[in-house]
Structures are given as structure tokens and as C-alpha cells.
Design a protein around this motif. Structure first.
Motif, PDB file in Angstrom:
ATOM      1  N   ASN A  99      40.350  28.949  42.451  1.00 31.52           N
ATOM      2  CA  ASN A  99      40.419  28.769  41.003  1.00 31.52           C
ATOM      3  C   ASN A  99      39.075  29.026  40.322  1.00 31.52           C
ATOM      4  O   ASN A  99      38.693  28.327  39.391  1.00 31.52           O
ATOM      5  N   GLY A 100      38.353  30.039  40.795  1.00 34.02           N
ATOM      6  CA  GLY A 100      37.093  30.386  40.160  1.00 34.02           C
ATOM      7  C   GLY A 100      37.307  31.274  38.941  1.00 34.02           C
ATOM      8  O   GLY A 100      38.394  31.810  38.718  1.00 34.02           O
ATOM      9  N   SER A 101      36.261  31.452  38.153  1.00 29.84           N
ATOM     10  CA  SER A 101      36.362  32.326  36.981  1.00 29.84           C
ATOM     11  C   SER A 101      35.290  33.413  37.053  1.00 29.84           C
ATOM     12  O   SER A 101      35.561  34.536  37.484  1.00 29.84           O
TER      13      SER A 101
ATOM     14  N   SER B  64      46.578  25.901  37.935  1.00 31.43           N
ATOM     15  CA  SER B  64      45.929  26.148  39.223  1.00 31.43           C
ATOM     16  C   SER B  64      46.847  25.804  40.389  1.00 31.43           C
ATOM     17  O   SER B  64      46.692  26.343  41.488  1.00 31.43           O
ATOM     18  N   TYR B  65      47.817  24.900  40.162  1.00 33.08           N
ATOM     19  CA  TYR B  65      48.776  24.576  41.216  1.00 33.08           C
ATOM     20  C   TYR B  65      49.758  25.718  41.465  1.00 33.08           C
ATOM     21  O   TYR B  65      50.451  25.741  42.478  1.00 33.08           O
TER      22      TYR B  65
ATOM     23  N   TRP C  17      46.636  36.568  38.050  1.00 35.98           N
ATOM     24  CA  TRP C  17      47.143  36.591  36.674  1.00 35.98           C
ATOM     25  C   TRP C  17      47.277  35.166  36.121  1.00 35.98           C
ATOM     26  O   TRP C  17      46.978  34.903  34.957  1.00 35.98           O
ATOM     27  N   ILE C  18      47.703  34.260  36.973  1.00 32.81           N
ATOM     28  CA  ILE C  18      47.833  32.853  36.551  1.00 32.81           C
ATOM     29  C   ILE C  18      46.458  32.254  36.284  1.00 32.81           C
ATOM     30  O   ILE C  18      46.247  31.552  35.283  1.00 32.81           O
ATOM     31  N   ILE C  19      45.507  32.545  37.162  1.00 33.41           N
ATOM     32  CA  ILE C  19      44.142  32.043  36.963  1.00 33.41           C
ATOM     33  C   ILE C  19      43.535  32.645  35.702  1.00 33.41           C
ATOM     34  O   ILE C  19      42.847  31.960  34.930  1.00 33.41           O
ATOM     35  N   ALA C  20      43.808  33.921  35.462  1.00 41.60           N
ATOM     36  CA  ALA C  20      43.300  34.590  34.259  1.00 41.60           C
ATOM     37  C   ALA C  20      43.861  33.928  33.002  1.00 41.60           C
ATOM     38  O   ALA C  20      43.137  33.749  32.006  1.00 41.60           O
TER      39      ALA C  20
END
Length: 479
Positions: A332-334, A430-431, A447-450
Motif C-alpha cells: 500500500n505504498g504511494s 487497502s484491504y 488501480w485500487i491503491i491509485a
């Protein structure tokens, strides 16, 4: 009947909230993604409505906050498996073994006599990744694990119940000192409910048994003592916070100019001019003594807390485990994920070993910039700087688990910034990052993290760089 008529909507919302938390605790599997998101969004809606319709009823909101936590008492965490390692470490200490010197894997693979009760079940619960590394939980955290082992040495549910009670007690402390600090800072005491009633906090800390809540309790207590001028006790409590989670170490440089700030002596005091000049000249020296004293007490107390586990092997194992979070683990990094992709383009490999060394340096430089170039520091400014420092730390981290946001959220309670509140809502995404776990593709869904970070960065950018340009815009408070 009159009470019902006056409080009908808040009471109905409360019953709905309790039912939703019950579903979270006892009728949810982590891989039920649609159900997870639906429940989370619904309980958040109820949370916001409760704040709207019962905003002036402090006692009512407090009761809801802690009764909601009580619903989880008999539940086994269903969104995190870390608590199995907590139980393992506590039972190791109870057996007279140093948990920093052994990995669970070393006992499991050796076979024969296991050091703790339910060893194979605990190892299976924590997973191979956790079980193959040395523990990274500091001394006071280990004390919490030991307390659970003392009360329940052969029951996983019993140990989980003890953990949960400790975390709830810590939340009581955060609520108590958080309210007192808000009042001292002339902020609405109702702001504390953005944290204490927040579904994210209830689910992640009480529900999933993460000890950020205990660390936060000591941190807020310490800040209250610092603001009250009781810096010696504040230093001891700050060390306790560090000894639950290491995160408060990040904030130590920010206290440098807080203690070197001028004394609150004005020309309106009824002292003679000569006395005023003497007192003023002595102030910098006294503040430097406080600064050195504070850092010394924090350091000595922290070392004493770790003393029972101390050995050369402990230092080696613990330092290696901490480094893993920067050089090996990623979730879950950016900004890190962007840097990783650039690394792929240029070298064709995941350059986490290099990037993981550079990013902490950038965090350190940013924190030192805050610490050394803003000399007029009051408590509100100090907390705001702590908020900025931890925000940058998370933005640059290789690993950002959902419960990390709890520290950001409590700090935001004492500021006008609301991006941590938004993040505490969207962090549920994040889950879903490993939504492909049941397929051949084990990688995170970027895509979800984005989507998660797009929302967070938009709100962050608005609050930091855009809203201040509009004089009529006022950052929202809980009114």
C-alpha cells in the motif's frame, strides 16, 4: 417517552451502529470484499449522522463509543492475523524465553517439544512470513503480551479478550487526556470524537487488536504534560509511547525549539525592570536545561525498559527486523511505488533495497527542516509539525498498513486539517489490494491503491496549498 421523543433519531442510529459492528465482529470474512466495503461505508454514514444529531451530547457519544468497542469483546479478529504473534511472544516471556532471540519458525521446524501452548495453531495463524522473522515489538508492547499470557496461557480467545481490554483502557486514557488538551488549547472538546467514535479506530484497534491505541494514549498524555509544564513526567510517558511503537522517535527532533521558546514574560508583569531583565536572560539557559533533561530522561527510560531483553544478539536481531520494513516489505505504498516503477524502467528490477534507503533519508531531512527552521513553536504548532512529519513518513513509506493512519488521525484532532479523516475512510480500499489472491496473480491491484491515494492527495493538496488562498474559506471543525 419524552426521552425517546427527544432522542429518537440518535437512538435509532445507535442501534443500527451496534448491529453493524456486530456483523463486523462475528459475521465477516476478510475475502468477502463487497460485504466489507458495504458494511464499512454504512457504519461510516451512521457515524457522521450521529455526530450531526447528537453533537452536543458528550455523554451520549462517549457511551456509544465505548459500548461499540464492547461488542468486539468475544470476537477473534477477522481482518488481521498479527495478534497470533502477540500471543506467541507473551507466552514465550512467561516461559522465561527472550522473544527477541528466537523465531517461531525455528521451533516449529525443529519439531518435538514446543515452547508455548497451542504453538502450531499460533504459527499457522500468524503465517510463514511473520513466523520466519524475529519480533519487532518494543518492550511495553511485550509487557501487554505478557499480561495476556498471565491471564490466559492456553486460550487464544482468552488472550484476545485481554488484549482488547487493554486497548479499550488505553482509548479511555486517550479520550480523557485528549479532551483536557483540547480544552487547554481552546479547541472544541467535541473534536475528540473524530477519533474516539471513528469506525476506523473501533474496527482497526479494538476489533483487529493493534496496539497503536496504547502508543497513542501515552503520546497524548505526554503532550498534555508537556503543555502543562510537567516536562519530566512528560519525558517518562513519551518513553513509554516509544516502547509500544517506535513511531514517536520521529517526533523527538520537533521538540528542540519547543523547549527553547521564550518564556511567557511580558512588559505588563508587575516585576521591576531589573528583575524582568534577569529573568529573561536566564530563560534561554533554563530552557536548554529542560531540553537536555527531556531528551536524557526519554533515552534513559527507554533503555531501562528494554534492559530485561538486552544482549548483543538482541541488538542484531532487532535492528535487522526494523530494517526489513524499509528494504524488504512493501504494501500500500504511494510515492515508493512510483519510484519502484521508475526503477523497473531503468534496470528491469525492483530496486527496493536502494529506494528503501533513500526514502528514510528524505523523511529525516524533512523532519529536521521542521525542527530547526521554525523557531516560534507553541503546542498547536508542535502538533501540526508532528502531523506533517508523520504524513511525509507515510507518503514515502514502502509499507502502509491501515492501522498506521491512527496516529495521523489523533494528531489531526488538534488541528484544522481533515485529510487524515478522509484517509481513515478510504484506507479500507487497502484491504482490496490483494483482491487477486485467489487467482494465479498474487500482486496488489495498483488501480485500487491509485484510487485510495488519488483521493487522499487531492484533499491534502487542497488543504495545504489551495484553501488558504480563499480568505472566506474556513476549515471545518466539529461544531
Amino acid at each position: 417517552m419524552s426521552f425517546w421523543k427527544l432522542n429518537k433519531i440518535p437512538l435509532l442510529l445507535t442501534f443500527v451502529s451496534f448491529f453493524l459492528y456486530w456483523l463486523f465482529a462475528y459475521d465477516l470474512v476478510r475475502t468477502e470484499y463487497t460485504k466489507l466495503i458495504t458494511l464499512y461505508c454504512t457504519v461510516w454514514l451512521v457515524f457522521l449522522l450521529l455526530l450531526k444529531y447528537a453533537k452536543n451530547n458528550i455523554k451520549f457519544l462517549t457511551a456509544i463509543a465505548f459500548l461499540s468497542r464492547a461488542i468486539f469483546i468475544l470476537a477473534i479478529p477477522n481482518l488481521s492475523q498479527d495478534f497470533y504473534r502477540f500471543i506467541w511472544d507473551g507466552r514465550m516471556i512467561l516461559e522465561g524465553l527472550n522473544p527477541y532471540l528466537y523465531t517461531p519458525e525455528s521451533f516449529i521446524h525443529a519439531g518435538g517439544n514446543f515452547p508455548v501452548a497451542e504453538a502450531e495453531t499460533l504459527y499457522a495463524g500468524m503465517g510463514d512470513l511473520n513466523g520466519s522473522h524475529y519480533t519487532n515489538y518494543p518492550a511495553i508492547n511485550q509487557l501487554c503480551f505478557l499480561i495476556a499470557a498471565l491471564f490466559s496461557n492456553s486460550s487464544i480467545l482468552g488472550s484476545a479478550m485481554v488484549f482488547r481490554l487493554l486497548i479499550i483502557l488505553a482509548d479511555f486514557g486517550t479520550f480523557f487526556f485528549g479532551k483536557k488538551l483540547l480544552i487547554k488549547l481552546n479547541l472544541p472538546e467535541k473534536n475528540i470524537f473524530w477519533y474516539i467514535l471513528n469506525p476506523f479506530i473501533i474496527i482497526e484497534l479494538t476489533g483487529n487488536l493493534h496496539f497503536e491505541g496504547v502508543m497513542i494514549f501515552f503520546l497524548i498524555w505526554s503532550l498534555y504534560l508537556v503543555h502543562s509544564g510537567k516536562w519530566k513526567w512528560a519525558a517518562i510517558i513519551f518513553a513509554l509511547s516509544i516502547s509500544v511503537k517506535l513511531i514517536p522517535l520521529l517526533f523527538l527532533p520537533l521538540l528542540f525549539f519547543y523547549f527553547k521558546r521564550p518564556s511567557n514574560i511580558t512588559s505588563t508583569t508587575k516585576q521591576s525592570l531589573s528583575n524582568y531583565e534577569i529573568t529573561t536572560s536566564q530563560a534561554p539557559r533554563n530552557n536548554i536545561i529542560k531540553l537536555i533533561g527531556f531528551y536524557s530522561i526519554v533515552g534513559i527510560t527507554t533503555l531501562l525498559l528494554f534492559a530485561p531483553f538486552f544482549s548483543s544478539e538482541f541488538i542484531n536481531n532487532y535492528s535487522q527486523t526494523v530494517v526489513l520494513w524499509f528494504n524488504n516489505f512493501e504494501f500500500n505504498g504511494s510515492i515508493y511505488y512510483l519510484a519502484r516503477q521508475i526503477g523497473y524502467w531503468f534496470t528491469g528490477y525492483n530496486e527496493i533495497a536502494v529506494i528503501g534507503k533513500v526514502l528514510p533519508i528524505l523523511v529525516f531531512l524533512f523532519v529536521m527542516r521542521l525542527a530547526l527552521f521554525r523557531r516560534k513553536i507553541e503546542t498547536k504548532t508542535l502538533i501540526t509539525h508532528m502531523l506533517f512529519a508523520f504524513t511525509i513518513y507515510l507518503f514515502l513509506s514502502t509499507t502502509v498498513h491501515p492501522w498506521y493512519i491512527a496516529t495521523l488521525l489523533i494528531l489531526s484532532v488538534f488541528t484544522n486539517y481533515k485529510f487524515p479523516l478522509v484517509w481513515s475512510f478510504v484506507i479500507i480500499l487497502s484491504y482490496l489490494a490483494y483482491i487477486n489472491l485467489n487467482t494465479a496473480d498474487k500482486s496488489e491491484n495498483l488501480w485500487i491503491i491509485a484510487l485510495e491515494y488519488a483521493i487522499v492527495y487531492v484533499v491534502f493538496t487542497w488543504e495545504m496549498f489551495i484553501s488558504s488562498r480563499f480568505p472566506k474559506h474556513k476549515k471545518s471543525q466539529l461544531n
